[in-house]
Design a protein around this motif. Structure first.
Motif, PDB file in Angstrom:
ATOM      1  N   ASP A 189      63.995  87.089  38.335  1.00 12.38           N
ATOM      2  CA  ASP A 189      64.889  87.263  39.483  1.00 12.38           C
ATOM      3  C   ASP A 189      64.611  88.573  40.219  1.00 12.38           C
ATOM      4  O   ASP A 189      64.645  88.625  41.446  1.00 12.38           O
ATOM      5  CB  ASP A 189      66.354  87.205  39.039  1.00 12.38           C
ATOM      6  CG  ASP A 189      66.774  85.807  38.602  1.00 12.38           C
ATOM      7  OD1 ASP A 189      66.053  84.830  38.930  1.00 12.38           O
ATOM      8  OD2 ASP A 189      67.810  85.685  37.927  1.00 12.38           O
ATOM      9  N   PHE A 209      61.417  88.164  42.087  1.00 10.81           N
ATOM     10  CA  PHE A 209      61.668  87.256  43.210  1.00 10.81           C
ATOM     11  C   PHE A 209      62.332  87.998  44.365  1.00 10.81           C
ATOM     12  O   PHE A 209      61.950  87.814  45.525  1.00 10.81           O
ATOM     13  CB  PHE A 209      62.537  86.076  42.774  1.00 10.81           C
ATOM     14  CG  PHE A 209      62.953  85.232  43.932  1.00 10.81           C
ATOM     15  CD1 PHE A 209      62.075  84.332  44.498  1.00 10.81           C
ATOM     16  CD2 PHE A 209      64.215  85.362  44.481  1.00 10.81           C
ATOM     17  CE1 PHE A 209      62.453  83.573  45.583  1.00 10.81           C
ATOM     18  CE2 PHE A 209      64.602  84.609  45.571  1.00 10.81           C
ATOM     19  CZ  PHE A 209      63.715  83.703  46.120  1.00 10.81           C
ATOM     20  N   ARG A 233      59.732  89.965  46.194  1.00  4.94           N
ATOM     21  CA  ARG A 233      58.830  89.100  46.981  1.00  4.94           C
ATOM     22  C   ARG A 233      59.547  88.518  48.203  1.00  4.94           C
ATOM     23  O   ARG A 233      58.957  88.362  49.263  1.00  4.94           O
ATOM     24  CB  ARG A 233      58.283  87.973  46.120  1.00  4.94           C
ATOM     25  CG  ARG A 233      57.476  88.410  44.937  1.00  4.94           C
ATOM     26  CD  ARG A 233      56.202  89.093  45.336  1.00  4.94           C
ATOM     27  NE  ARG A 233      55.471  89.484  44.145  1.00  4.94           N
ATOM     28  CZ  ARG A 233      54.932  90.670  43.966  1.00  4.94           C
ATOM     29  NH1 ARG A 233      55.009  91.583  44.895  1.00  4.94           N
ATOM     30  NH2 ARG A 233      54.301  90.955  42.853  1.00  4.94           N
ATOM     31  N   GLN A 234      60.822  88.204  48.047  1.00  2.83           N
ATOM     32  CA  GLN A 234      61.587  87.669  49.168  1.00  2.83           C
ATOM     33  C   GLN A 234      61.740  88.726  50.258  1.00  2.83           C
ATOM     34  O   GLN A 234      61.607  88.423  51.441  1.00  2.83           O
ATOM     35  CB  GLN A 234      62.954  87.190  48.688  1.00  2.83           C
ATOM     36  CG  GLN A 234      63.728  86.439  49.755  1.00  2.83           C
ATOM     37  CD  GLN A 234      65.018  85.869  49.208  1.00  2.83           C
ATOM     38  OE1 GLN A 234      65.608  86.409  48.269  1.00  2.83           O
ATOM     39  NE2 GLN A 234      65.459  84.773  49.790  1.00  2.83           N
ATOM     40  N   ALA A 246      56.403  83.750  42.857  1.00  2.00           N
ATOM     41  CA  ALA A 246      57.697  84.216  42.334  1.00  2.00           C
ATOM     42  C   ALA A 246      58.656  83.035  42.121  1.00  2.00           C
ATOM     43  O   ALA A 246      59.371  82.985  41.113  1.00  2.00           O
ATOM     44  CB  ALA A 246      58.321  85.237  43.279  1.00  2.00           C
ATOM     45  N   TYR A 247      58.675  82.090  43.058  1.00  2.00           N
ATOM     46  CA  TYR A 247      59.497  80.884  42.875  1.00  2.00           C
ATOM     47  C   TYR A 247      59.046  80.136  41.624  1.00  2.00           C
ATOM     48  O   TYR A 247      59.864  79.666  40.832  1.00  2.00           O
ATOM     49  CB  TYR A 247      59.376  79.947  44.078  1.00  2.00           C
ATOM     50  CG  TYR A 247      60.377  80.180  45.178  1.00  2.00           C
ATOM     51  CD1 TYR A 247      61.744  80.164  44.937  1.00  2.00           C
ATOM     52  CD2 TYR A 247      59.943  80.368  46.490  1.00  2.00           C
ATOM     53  CE1 TYR A 247      62.655  80.345  45.954  1.00  2.00           C
ATOM     54  CE2 TYR A 247      60.844  80.559  47.526  1.00  2.00           C
ATOM     55  CZ  TYR A 247      62.204  80.543  47.247  1.00  2.00           C
ATOM     56  OH  TYR A 247      63.100  80.724  48.266  1.00  2.00           O
ATOM     57  N   ALA A 257      60.216  81.754  38.569  1.00  2.00           N
ATOM     58  CA  ALA A 257      61.662  81.567  38.414  1.00  2.00           C
ATOM     59  C   ALA A 257      62.015  80.105  38.119  1.00  2.00           C
ATOM     60  O   ALA A 257      63.181  79.736  38.118  1.00  2.00           O
ATOM     61  CB  ALA A 257      62.391  82.042  39.666  1.00  2.00           C
TER      62      ALA A 257
END
Length: 149
Positions: free
Chosen positions: A96, A99, A102-103, A122-123, A126
């Motif tokens: 998380d 992620f 990266r988001q 990353a998705y 996760a």
């Protein structure tokens, strides 16, 4: 390499299955009655759908691998900074955190295929495969647009 061998083996088995199913459809059509012709046509649709799906999946994997090679050559592949459990599974809170980073990268540079590629990874880490696939498709389309410019 093992994944490629498995993929091509399964793809070959699917193609053989499509040929067998298609031949049964042709036999049903040759029988000539209204019912068998209708069933034969319905059976022939299945191999076409299967071949289309196999082609799309193969094309997606090939394009994603091409982007990975290009990003690796640039030195831009995401570094594995994930915490793992003793069994080797990725720690959820670690995934998380990566992620979120990266988001934020992707929101800062929404037209950069590299950030979308890293977001897709990353998705995937996760365990959100549908979103990982969509993010990778976005990276592929942005890369294709950059190549056309």
């Amino acid at each position: 390499m093992r994944a490629k061998i498995t993929y091509f083996t399964l793809a070959a088995v699917l193609v053989v299955y499509f040929v067998l199913v298609g031949s049964r459809g042709v036999l049903l059509i040759r029988h000539g009655t209204v019912v068998t012709v209708a069933f034969g046509l319905a059976v022939l649709v299945l191999p076409f759908i299967g071949c289309w799906f196999l082609w799309q999946t193969t094309r997606f994997a090939r394009n994603a691998n091409r982007l990975a090679r290009e990003l690796e050559a640039e030195g831009g592949l995401p570094v594995d900074e994930l915490v793992r459990t003793p069994s080797g599974r990725i720690d959820r809170s670690s995934a998380d955190a990566v992620f979120a980073k990266r988001q934020a990268e992707t929101e800062a540079a929404p037209e950069d295929w590299r950030s979308w590629f890293r977001l897709a990874v990353a998705y995937h880490d996760a365990r959100d495969t549908p979103r990982a696939r969509k993010a990778m498709q976005r990276a592929i389309s942005l890369h294709g647009g950059a190549a056309r410019r």
